[in-house]
Design an enzyme around this catalytic site. Structure first.
Site, short mmCIF file in Angstrom:
data_model
loop_
_atom_site.label_atom_id
_atom_site.label_comp_id
_atom_site.label_asym_id
_atom_site.label_seq_id
_atom_site.Cartn_x
_atom_site.Cartn_y
_atom_site.Cartn_z
N GLU A 140 11.14 -3.26 1.92
CA GLU A 140 11.87 -3.40 0.39
C GLU A 140 11.66 -1.87 0.00
O GLU A 140 10.70 -1.32 -0.23
CB GLU A 140 10.78 -4.44 -0.49
N ASN B 59 8.83 6.69 1.16
CA ASN B 59 7.98 7.01 0.40
C ASN B 59 7.12 8.22 0.30
O ASN B 59 6.88 8.95 -0.71
CB ASN B 59 6.69 5.88 0.23
N LEU C 157 12.68 14.62 -9.30
CA LEU C 157 12.23 16.23 -9.47
C LEU C 157 11.85 15.95 -11.02
O LEU C 157 11.92 17.32 -11.71
CB LEU C 157 13.53 17.07 -9.34
N CYS D 262 2.67 1.83 -5.12
CA CYS D 262 3.20 2.01 -3.82
C CYS D 262 3.01 3.55 -3.14
O CYS D 262 2.40 3.64 -2.20
CB CYS D 262 4.90 1.75 -3.66
N LYS E 194 4.60 4.06 -15.34
CA LYS E 194 5.80 4.78 -15.86
C LYS E 194 6.39 3.83 -16.94
O LYS E 194 5.83 2.79 -17.16
CB LYS E 194 6.78 4.73 -14.69
N1 LIG Z 1 5.90 -3.26 -6.25
C1 LIG Z 1 6.74 -2.44 -5.55
O1 LIG Z 1 7.26 -1.68 -6.29
C2 LIG Z 1 6.87 -2.52 -4.01
C3 LIG Z 1 8.16 -2.05 -3.75
C4 LIG Z 1 8.29 -2.03 -2.33
C5 LIG Z 1 7.57 -2.58 -1.48
N2 LIG Z 1 6.34 -3.10 -1.89
C6 LIG Z 1 5.20 -3.67 -0.82
O2 LIG Z 1 5.72 -5.17 -1.03
C7 LIG Z 1 4.37 -5.87 -1.05
C8 LIG Z 1 3.87 -6.70 -2.21
O3 LIG Z 1 3.81 -5.71 -3.09
P1 LIG Z 1 3.85 -6.49 -4.68
O4 LIG Z 1 3.84 -5.21 -5.59
O5 LIG Z 1 5.00 -7.53 -4.82
O6 LIG Z 1 2.32 -7.01 -4.60
P2 LIG Z 1 1.56 -7.74 -5.67
O7 LIG Z 1 0.23 -7.49 -5.53
O8 LIG Z 1 2.22 -7.58 -7.04
O9 LIG Z 1 1.89 -9.45 -5.27
C9 LIG Z 1 1.39 -10.00 -4.12
C10 LIG Z 1 1.03 -11.35 -4.30
O10 LIG Z 1 0.96 -12.03 -3.01
C11 LIG Z 1 -0.26 -13.16 -3.18
N3 LIG Z 1 -0.86 -13.56 -2.00
C12 LIG Z 1 -1.65 -12.98 -1.40
N4 LIG Z 1 -2.03 -13.46 -0.26
C13 LIG Z 1 -1.36 -14.61 -0.20
C14 LIG Z 1 -1.10 -15.81 0.50
N5 LIG Z 1 -1.89 -16.05 1.60
N6 LIG Z 1 -0.36 -16.71 0.06
C15 LIG Z 1 0.32 -16.77 -1.05
N7 LIG Z 1 0.05 -15.80 -1.98
C16 LIG Z 1 -0.44 -14.69 -1.46
C17 LIG Z 1 -0.98 -12.40 -4.44
O11 LIG Z 1 -1.72 -13.17 -5.04
C18 LIG Z 1 -0.13 -11.58 -5.39
O12 LIG Z 1 0.21 -12.26 -6.37
C19 LIG Z 1 3.27 -4.62 -0.59
O13 LIG Z 1 3.26 -4.45 1.01
C20 LIG Z 1 3.78 -3.55 -1.21
O14 LIG Z 1 3.43 -2.10 -0.70
C21 LIG Z 1 6.04 -3.21 -3.40
#
Ligand SMILES: NC(=O)c1ccc[n+]([C@@H]2O[C@H](COP(=O)([O-])OP(=O)(O)OC[C@H]3O[C@@H](n4cnc5c(N)ncnc54)[C@H](O)[C@@H]3O)[C@@H](O)[C@H]2O)c1
Length: 438
Positions: free
Chosen positions: A156, A216, A259, A269, A329
């Site tokens: 993502e 990233n 920049l 992230c 941010k």
């Molecule tokens: N936040 C961003 O901007 C972004 C962008 C790109 C990629 N990512 C990646 O995506 C992934 C998720 O990031 P996020 O920011 O959405 O995380 P987050 O912490 O906001 O949300 C993750 C959710 O998953 C839930 N969860 C954990 N284990 C679970 C399970 N077994 N069953 C059901 N729910 C469960 C948690 O309670 C939490 O609500 C990460 O690997 C992150 O690096 C995040």
């Protein structure tokens, strides 16, 4: 209608669920945190994201989206399952506990389903992780990849603050597969979901994982690069980092984004993915010389602000310092790895009195700092009796600060880490500008 499960309802999972449901798929959002589950079930997002609440309510009303606690009861009807759970750092490398839990659960559920589900990894994972997940899936389920189920690494790239738009219109779709059937399946599924003009990259698991980490790491490198130029600009009479950034950004080989010099990168992230990328290098016996420097520049950047304060006041103890912008941010309430949080901790260590204001992130800040700092509802309240006002993010409200907003400051001293303020007759220091410029 296809049934899609999205495991993990955070920034990625919840915005993805809303997007998929708007595409007339039947979506089940799985969230195992009870408080979050209850909040989203009534149509409220547990975090701030523009337009998310409105769209979430719409999907719930149309009944194309519902939220449940567990994958177990719905799995027999599921055609596609997305994994969007956290992949945090532990001891500076990736912690796979959440994603492994989900994969173990799916591997057991696979045994009895009559469907041939497509499993899509959205969580950011280190190179070779999905090979490990595949081993768990095939060993526990006794089912065969490409015959009984399909597995795709589909990282993502969304940005918090424009997550819904980014879900609908990603700049690129990366699909990593190890078998032709999985690739065929995901290709067809995404043909209907995304406009044709969006570029697609078809590759294998490890390269897909590496694309996300490299992406990233490169963004982090751009920020640390301009911050190190910014530090030099502060020493050279007449120098201004924004003019440098704008000029080099016009070179198409460089590009203008990422920049903006400031207090360093934060968020959920860049810091964590950089840390785990560094540990990937080490695991392969390669010195991560460049990435270590990117990290070092970033970590030193918040010390810059503290040294400006120490130069000005010699003794910081007892001084009242006001911080504008706590989230990593503007337009966000996310405090994960925010430079403001680090600065507040540094100031508390110096025995300063800290006052904060952020129009979106105060609730989360209270959870973090409890009664150790003072929370304010306006710039005016925050600057009252203050010895220094520090602008930490580029919220548009901060750009419009006037003398009226700061009329009750004890010392009219402002540190502007984003160079967004135009104000005279105050003591003003901007990161990235030599003070002879004012
Ligand atoms: N936040 C961003 O901007 C972004 C962008 C790109 C990629 N990512 C990646 O995506 C992934 C998720 O990031 P996020 O920011 O959405 O995380 P987050 O912490 O906001 O949300 C993750 C959710 O998953 C839930 N969860 C954990 N284990 C679970 C399970 N077994 N069953 C059901 N729910 C469960 C948690 O309670 C939490 O609500 C990460 O690997 C992150 O690096 C995040």
């Amino acid at each position: 209608m296809m049934n899609v499960a999205v495991v993990g309802q955070g920034f990625v999972g919840l915005t993805l669920s809303v997007f998929l449901s708007s595409k007339k798929l039947q979506v089940f959002g799985i969230e195992n945190n009870q408080n979050k589950l209850k909040t989203i079930q009534i149509g409220k997002s547990p975090f701030f994201e523009p337009n998310l609440d409105k769209n979430l309510k719409k999907c719930l009303k149309l009944k194309t989206l519902q939220f449940v606690e567990s994958l177990n009861p719905i799995f027999p009807k599921i055609d596609v399952v997305y994994i969007c759970v956290p992949t945090p750092n532990r001891n500076n490398s990736i912690d796979l506990k959440f994603i492994k839990n989900v994969i173990y659960e799916i591997s057991h559920l696979l045994k009895s389903t009559k469907k041939k589900p497509m499993i899509i990894i959205k969580s950011t994972v280190a190179p070779q992780t999905t090979n490990l997940l595949l081993k768990i899936l095939s060993k526990n389920s006794n089912k065969i990849l490409g015959v009984d189920y399909f597995l795709i690494v589909n990282p993502e790239f969304l940005r918090e603050g424009s997550a819904l738009d980014d879900q609908m219109n990603p700049h690129l779709i990366v699909m990593g597969c190890e078998d032709s059937k999985s690739q065929h399946k995901i290709k067809n599924f995404y043909k209907k979901l995304y406009p044709e003009k969006i570029p697609r990259t078809y590759t294998n698991f490890s390269t897909a994982e590496l694309i996300k980490y490299s992406n990233n790491a490169f963004l982090a490198t751009k920020i640390s690069f301009i911050n190190s130029i910014s530090n030099l600009c502060e020493k050279i009479p007449g120098a201004n980092v924004d003019d440098v950034a704008n000029a080099i950004g016009t070179d198409p080989r460089i590009g203008s984004l990422f920049l903006k010099a400031g207090p360093g990168f934060g968020g959920s992230c860049l810091p964590k993915d950089l840390n785990s990328f560094i540990s990937v290098y080490k695991n392969f016996g390669i010195q991560p010389i460049l990435l270590n420097s990117v990290k070092n520049v970033n970590e030193k950047q918040s010390d810059q602000i503290l040294s400006i304060l120490k130069n000005r006041y010699k003794k910081l103890e007892g001084k009242t310092i006001s911080i504008l912008g706590i989230s990593f941010k503007e337009n966000s309430d996310d405090l994960r790895e925010s430079r403001s949080v680090i600065l507040i901790k540094q100031l508390l260590n110096e025995n300063c009195k800290v006052k904060v204001y952020d129009s979106l992130a105060l609730e989360n800040t209270v959870k973090l700092f409890k009664n150790t700092i003072e929370y304010c509802n306006s710039i005016y309240d925050c600057s009252k009796n203050s010895d220094c006002l520090i602008i930490m993010n580029a919220d548009k409200e901060f750009k419009k600060i006037t003398h009226k907003n700061i009329s009750n400051m004890h010392k009219k001293f402002i540190i502007d880490t984003r160079r967004i303020l135009k104000i005279s007759n105050v003591e003003y220091i901007a990161l990235g500008k030599n003070s002879d410029n004012y």
